[in-house]
Design a protein around this motif. Structure first.
Motif, PDB file in Angstrom:
ATOM      1  N   LEU A  95      -3.980   3.347   5.244  1.00  0.00           N
ATOM      2  CA  LEU A  95      -2.754   2.974   4.195  1.00  0.00           C
ATOM      3  C   LEU A  95      -1.332   3.386   4.431  1.00  0.00           C
ATOM      4  CD1 LEU A  95      -4.334   6.413   1.479  1.00  0.00           C
ATOM      5  CD2 LEU A  95      -4.360   3.893   1.316  1.00  0.00           C
ATOM      6  N   ASP A  96      -0.999   2.452   5.641  1.00  0.00           N
ATOM      7  CA  ASP A  96       0.326   2.070   5.803  1.00  0.00           C
ATOM      8  C   ASP A  96       1.121   1.780   4.645  1.00  0.00           C
ATOM      9  OD1 ASP A  96      -1.157   1.679   7.955  1.00  0.00           O
ATOM     10  OD2 ASP A  96      -1.470  -0.230   8.277  1.00  0.00           O
ATOM     11  N   PRO A 140      -0.754   7.616   7.228  1.00  0.00           N
ATOM     12  CA  PRO A 140       0.442   8.210   7.827  1.00  0.00           C
ATOM     13  C   PRO A 140       0.665   9.983   8.478  1.00  0.00           C
ATOM     14  CG  PRO A 140       0.420   6.161   6.741  1.00  0.00           C
ATOM     15  CD  PRO A 140      -0.580   7.333   5.715  1.00  0.00           C
ATOM     16  N   GLU A 141       1.166  10.064   9.379  1.00  0.00           N
ATOM     17  CA  GLU A 141       1.362  11.044   9.426  1.00  0.00           C
ATOM     18  C   GLU A 141       2.876  11.873   8.462  1.00  0.00           C
ATOM     19  OE1 GLU A 141       0.679  13.446  11.955  1.00  0.00           O
ATOM     20  OE2 GLU A 141      -1.050  12.148  12.899  1.00  0.00           O
ATOM     21  N   ASP A 159      -2.632   1.767  -6.555  1.00  0.00           N
ATOM     22  CA  ASP A 159      -3.488   1.037  -5.849  1.00  0.00           C
ATOM     23  C   ASP A 159      -2.241   1.290  -4.487  1.00  0.00           C
ATOM     24  OD1 ASP A 159      -4.972   0.813  -7.514  1.00  0.00           O
ATOM     25  OD2 ASP A 159      -5.083  -1.129  -8.129  1.00  0.00           O
ATOM     26  N   ASP A 160      -3.398   0.229  -3.387  1.00  0.00           N
ATOM     27  CA  ASP A 160      -2.920   0.486  -2.376  1.00  0.00           C
ATOM     28  C   ASP A 160      -2.061  -1.149  -1.556  1.00  0.00           C
ATOM     29  OD1 ASP A 160      -4.933  -1.029  -1.854  1.00  0.00           O
ATOM     30  OD2 ASP A 160      -6.101   0.896  -0.310  1.00  0.00           O
ATOM     31  N   ASP A 161      -1.760  -2.092  -2.652  1.00  0.00           N
ATOM     32  CA  ASP A 161      -1.333  -3.305  -2.397  1.00  0.00           C
ATOM     33  C   ASP A 161       0.630  -2.536  -4.086  1.00  0.00           C
ATOM     34  OD1 ASP A 161      -2.233  -2.905  -4.831  1.00  0.00           O
ATOM     35  OD2 ASP A 161      -3.405  -5.570  -4.794  1.00  0.00           O
ATOM     36  N   CYS A 162       0.639  -1.233  -4.028  1.00  0.00           N
ATOM     37  CA  CYS A 162       1.507  -1.467  -4.396  1.00  0.00           C
ATOM     38  C   CYS A 162       2.368  -1.307  -4.032  1.00  0.00           C
ATOM     39  CB  CYS A 162       1.237  -0.706  -5.620  1.00  0.00           C
ATOM     40  SG  CYS A 162       0.019  -1.732  -7.148  1.00  0.00           S
ATOM     41  N   PHE A 163       3.766  -1.761  -3.912  1.00  0.00           N
ATOM     42  CA  PHE A 163       4.915  -1.663  -3.076  1.00  0.00           C
ATOM     43  C   PHE A 163       6.296  -0.695  -3.896  1.00  0.00           C
ATOM     44  CE2 PHE A 163       2.970  -4.924  -0.161  1.00  0.00           C
ATOM     45  CZ  PHE A 163       1.847  -4.110   0.559  1.00  0.00           C
TER      46      PHE A 163
END
Length: 361
Positions: free
Chosen positions: A24-25, A54-55, A102-106
């Motif tokens: 999940l960058d 991420p931390e 979603d993980d492709d949404c910025f």
């Protein structure tokens, strides 16, 4: 520079649910907006794969093994190898509100170049009323700088509670496979500064990639169906939930808003893969839409659960004739409600259900 408030809205009352198969960058970009909130990550695919987060984020992570352990035989209602698995996160949350992305949404930018805090706008949408019974031509009358226009009935100006906030996307539009194939280079560059209430009696195609809802008002209806592995259809999970939810919100006099906020949808999925997933749905939806347009729920259906079980009964009776898949889906709808009620018993009720024990950070 990103605009953040000193005290995040609903910090202790909202969970962010993210379905994923990868590290999940993308959360780094969302850190200014998401870090104060609790995340529920639903890992799809191989449960042996390690998902890196991420931390600094507070999260729970559930994989398929966790879902099977927590739900037992009822885990059959949760899709596998499809983002529809996200609805498991709705079920195990204990918060009043849910935001799912979603993980492709910025993070998108508004026309002035400022980062858009999508979560904050969703919360504003949910905390203000909707106007499902009479359309206001100046859009959302509860936003700053707007109001009810001349001719709007004073008796309806209190509005209705908002159950769902449906956000949109810049860059890659949420198109079906045939439209992707004929418009492969099309991008959505239009930022429309508007929020609308979807009128009562009107269906809409709900997209789950940028969506918030009041879990206490409508949570049990947010079932994303049976999709993906072993199923004859995909990419209709959020739309199925949207059609069911809209019928139920109409019946219970609740509202759904659409429009702001925008996110930046970063990549287009493969249209040929999508076509395989959508093929049956493209045909079936011509029967599904008339079905939902004609659904009538009895006045005795006074809760979301009662509405949903009645809807499952009608799906079995009427859509079962379209394809045997809908018989299985109707059964899964009932299982979903049973599982929801086991994990979310009424306040004050005794329960023997084991509390979930996910991987936490």
């Amino acid at each position: 520079m990103a605009a953040t408030s000193s005290t995040p809205l609903l910090k202790d009352e909202l969970d962010i649910v993210i379905p994923t198969i990868r590290n999940l960058d993308f959360l780094e970009m969302w850190r200014p907006f998401f870090q104060p909130y609790h995340l529920i990550i639903v890992q799809d695919g191989d449960p042996a794969k390690v998902i890196k987060v991420p931390e600094g984020f507070d999260y729970e992570l559930y994989n398929r093994n966790d879902i099977n352990r927590i739900l037992g035989p009822k885990a059959s209602c949760i899709s596998f190898k499809d983002s529809a698995c996200r609805c498991f996160g709705y079920m195990v949350s204990k918060k009043k509100y849910i935001y799912t992305i979603d993980d492709d949404c910025f993070v998108a930018k508004d026309p002035s170049g400022k980062d858009i805090n999508a979560l904050e706008q969703h919360i504003k949408n949910l905390l203000s009323p909707s106007t499902p019974f009479f359309f206001n031509t100046l859009y959302d009358p509860y936003r700053d700088g707007a109001d009810f226009v001349r001719g709007y009935p004073f008796s309806l100006r209190e509005g209705a509670p908002t159950a769902v906030s449906h956000g949109l996307w810049l860059n890659i539009p949420d198109y079906d496979a045939p439209t992707q194939l004929v418009k492969p280079r099309e991008r959505n560059n239009r930022y429309v500064d508007a929020v609308l209430t979807i009128p009562k009696g009107t269906l809409f195609p709900m997209c789950g990639m940028n969506l918030a809802f009041d879990r206490e008002l409508i949570g049990p209806a947010m079932y994303f169906g049976l999709m993906g592995d072993g199923q004859p259809i995909g990419r209709y999970d959020d739309m199925w939930a949207g059609w069911c939810t809209k019928v139920i919100t109409d019946h219970l006099s609740l509202g759904i808003k659409t429009g702001l906020p925008y996110i930046w949808h970063s990549k287009a999925s493969n249209p040929f893969v999508n076509l395989k997933k959508e093929y049956n749905g493209i045909f079936w939806q011509e029967e599904l839409i008339p079905f939902f347009q004609s659904v009538a729920l009895p006045k005795e259906a006074t809760t979301v659960q009662k509405c949903y079980l009645e809807l499952a009964k009608q799906v079995k009776a009427k859509l079962g004739k379209v394809d045997g898949y809908f018989l299985k889906l109707a059964d899964a709808m009932v299982t979903w409600i049973e599982a929801w009620d086991e994990l979310n018993p009424p306040k004050g009720a005794l329960t023997t259900t084991k509390a979930p024990a996910p991987k936490s950070k």
